[in-house]
Structures are given as structure tokens and as C-alpha cells.
Scaffold this motif. Structure first.
Motif, short mmCIF file in Angstrom:
data_model
loop_
_atom_site.label_atom_id
_atom_site.label_comp_id
_atom_site.label_asym_id
_atom_site.label_seq_id
_atom_site.Cartn_x
_atom_site.Cartn_y
_atom_site.Cartn_z
N LEU A 1 0.97 -1.13 -0.82
CA LEU A 1 -0.27 0.12 0.21
C LEU A 1 0.47 1.57 -0.03
CD1 LEU A 1 -2.41 -0.88 2.77
CD2 LEU A 1 -2.57 -1.25 0.22
N GLN A 2 1.84 1.23 0.29
CA GLN A 2 3.20 2.70 0.73
C GLN A 2 3.29 3.07 -0.87
OE1 GLN A 2 7.01 1.52 1.97
NE2 GLN A 2 7.13 0.37 0.58
N ASN A 3 2.49 2.55 -1.92
CA ASN A 3 2.97 3.65 -3.24
C ASN A 3 1.58 4.21 -3.56
OD1 ASN A 3 5.96 3.27 -3.29
ND2 ASN A 3 5.61 1.45 -4.41
N ASN A 4 0.97 3.98 -3.08
CA ASN A 4 -0.72 4.02 -3.36
C ASN A 4 -0.41 5.65 -2.88
OD1 ASN A 4 -3.36 4.78 -3.40
ND2 ASN A 4 -3.65 2.60 -3.28
N PRO A 5 -0.89 6.79 -3.99
CA PRO A 5 -0.78 8.16 -3.75
C PRO A 5 -1.89 8.72 -2.67
CG PRO A 5 -1.14 7.38 -6.01
CD PRO A 5 -0.90 6.21 -5.94
N ARG A 6 -3.47 7.48 -2.82
CA ARG A 6 -4.70 7.79 -1.66
C ARG A 6 -3.75 8.00 -0.39
NH1 ARG A 6 -10.29 7.19 -3.30
NH2 ARG A 6 -10.44 8.54 -1.42
N LEU A 7 -3.42 7.16 -0.64
CA LEU A 7 -3.18 6.85 0.89
C LEU A 7 -1.36 7.27 1.94
CD1 LEU A 7 -3.67 2.67 0.79
CD2 LEU A 7 -4.98 4.65 1.63
N ARG A 8 -1.06 8.41 1.33
CA ARG A 8 0.53 8.22 1.16
C ARG A 8 0.10 9.28 2.66
NH1 ARG A 8 2.13 12.16 -3.48
NH2 ARG A 8 2.02 10.14 -4.62
#
Ligand code: SF4
Length: 252
Positions: free
Chosen positions: A203-210
Motif C-alpha cells: 500500500l505504501q506507493n498508493n497516492p491516496r494513502l500517502r
């Protein structure tokens, strides 16, 4: 506009379901398929087989995608055993009385909690199929596998629909009559952080979870360990069909 939006969403969902043969054929991954329809954990809870009055002749039990690898059995709390989590217990009770529930409660509590507990998305889908009067495959599978549990990754949603107690408290009044305090000791918040921590690589590269992943990185090691302990304690408690209370949470 609202009606067009609702119709547009249903049309989109129907199209995705048709185009992927109920997620059996996905563009990027090979998806396992259940040999026969599941019972959403009924036989485990009731100790007897599901009474299939309709004598269903399904060719198989539907697609079993699980993007994040979740595969735990559905807790008995979904069949009406008290869990000690007021939001879950109230919503499950309403579903078994009325065979219906609002879209938000389906996502915000039932699917959210199942995702945080690493429950098999297929078993949750089968439970929805059994429990809800308006359950049709082309609606339930996209809503549960696609939206609610992130089982098909980013095919239908840009991030997992998960949250801690703050969101549940904001969106409903369940917390007012719960033994837990959403701002102090609600275990769902620990489940949320432990979920993000376990899946940080995916998940760490998901822009919505930054932003939330940046907050997770600031959470110190002992807090993260405590989150994981709560996840393990709650998973076991619910698996045993018992209730969680503030007293039987792990000590900090
Ligand atoms: S405090 Fe936590 S368990 Fe209780 S109702 Fe609120 S979110 Fe649910």
C-alpha cells in the motif's frame, strides 16, 4: 442527477461483473474459483449443513480473489453471536431481523471489519448472499469483492475501504452505547493500524494513502506491536465466538 448517478453506478457494476465473468477472468491475475457455493460460515456456526431449499445448480461457487491474501474464516459474530463491538452487533442484529441494511453500514462496518480481520473475501460475499434479501451476484460480488474488501486490488477502487473508530463514530451513533470509547480504547482503531502495517509494502506507493502511511511511519514500534497484539486477541476472541471487553484487551 442523483438518479442518473445511481443508475450509472449500477450500469458500471453490472458491466464489470459481466466483463470479468464475476471476477473469474481478471485482466491481470489468475483467480481461483470455489468448487461449490459456500455458506458464509453457517455450518461452522450452526454445526449442521446449510438447508439449501432452492437446490441450486450453480456450476461453481464463484471467484475467490484476495489481493491482500486474506483467508480467515468469518467469525460467528456475523451469525448473531455477541462480539462486544456495539457497531457490529447492532448491524448484524438488524440484518437478521430485516434482511436488509444501508449501503454505508455494509461498507463501513461489515466489510471494513472483515477486511481488517483478514477474513476471506469469498466467505464474506457468501454471507452477504445468504443474509441480505436484495443480494444478487452482479451486485454483491462487485460491492464486496470489488469495493468492500479490496479483493480485486485497484480494479474497482483506488484504495481499501478501511477505517478505524473515528470514522464509524462520525458516521453513526453506535459508539454512544458501546463499552469501548472510540477516542481512547476502541480495538477497531488498533486493527486499522495493524492492517496498514502488515500490508505497508503493497500500500505504501498508493497516492491516496500517502498521508496515512506517513502517519503510520511515525507510530512508534511499541504502539505497532500493541496494534498487532490487539489484532491477534480480537481475531481469536471472535473466532472462539466470545466477546471482547475493555478488560480483556491486551495490556499496554
Ligand atoms: S467504540 Fe468502536 S466497537 Fe464500539 S461502536 Fe464505536 S467503533 Fe464500534
Amino acid at each position: 442527477g442523483f438518479i442518473r448517478q445511481v443508475l450509472g453506478w449500477r450500469e458500471f457494476v453490472h458491466h464489470v461483473h459481466l466483463a470479468t465473468d464475476g471476477f473469474r477472468t481478471m485482466p491481470t491475475a489468475k483467480v481461483p474459483v470455489a468448487k461449490k457455493p459456500g455458506d458464509g460460515g453457517y455450518s461452522r456456526w450452526a454445526g449442521k449443513a446449510w438447508p439449501d431449499k432452492w437446490n441450486r445448480q450453480d456450476p461453481d461457487g464463484g471467484a475467490k480473489p484476495s489481493f491482500l491474501g486474506a483467508n480467515n474464516p468469518l467469525p460467528q459474530a456475523y451469525w448473531g453471536e455477541e462480539s462486544g463491538l456495539n457497531c457490529l452487533d447492532q448491524i448484524v442484529s438488524q440484518v437478521w431481523q430485516e434482511g436488509y441494511g444501508h449501503h454505508i453500514t455494509r461498507l463501513m462496518v461489515l466489510a471494513n471489519l472483515a477486511t481488517l480481520l483478514e477474513i476471506s473475501p469469498r466467505e464474506l460475499t457468501d454471507w452477504f448472499w445468504v443474509a441480505y434479501g436484495d443480494a444478487y451476484d452482479w451486485v454483491v460480488e462487485p460491492n464486496v469483492l470489488g469495493m468492500g474488501t479490496y479483493a480485486v486490488g485497484d480494479l474497482m477502487t483506488t484504495k481499501p475501504y478501511t477505517s478505524g473508530a473515528a470514522y464509524i463514530n462520525k458516521m453513526g451513533d453506535f459508539c454512544q452505547s458501546c463499552l469501548f470509547d472510540p477516542k481512547k480504547n476502541c480495538p477497531i482503531t488498533n486493527l486499522y493500524w495493524s492492517f496498514l502495517n502488515r500490508h505497508r509494502e503493497s500500500l505504501q506507493n498508493n497516492p491516496r494513502l500517502r498521508m496515512i502511511m506517513a502517519t503510520l511511519r511515525k507510530r512508534n514500534r511499541s504502539l505497532r506491536q500493541y496494534d498487532q497484539k490487539v489484532f491477534q486477541r480480537l481475531s481469536k476472541t471472535l473466532k472462539d465466538g466470545a466477546q471482547i471487553t475493555p478488560e480483556n484487551l491486551p495490556k499496554k
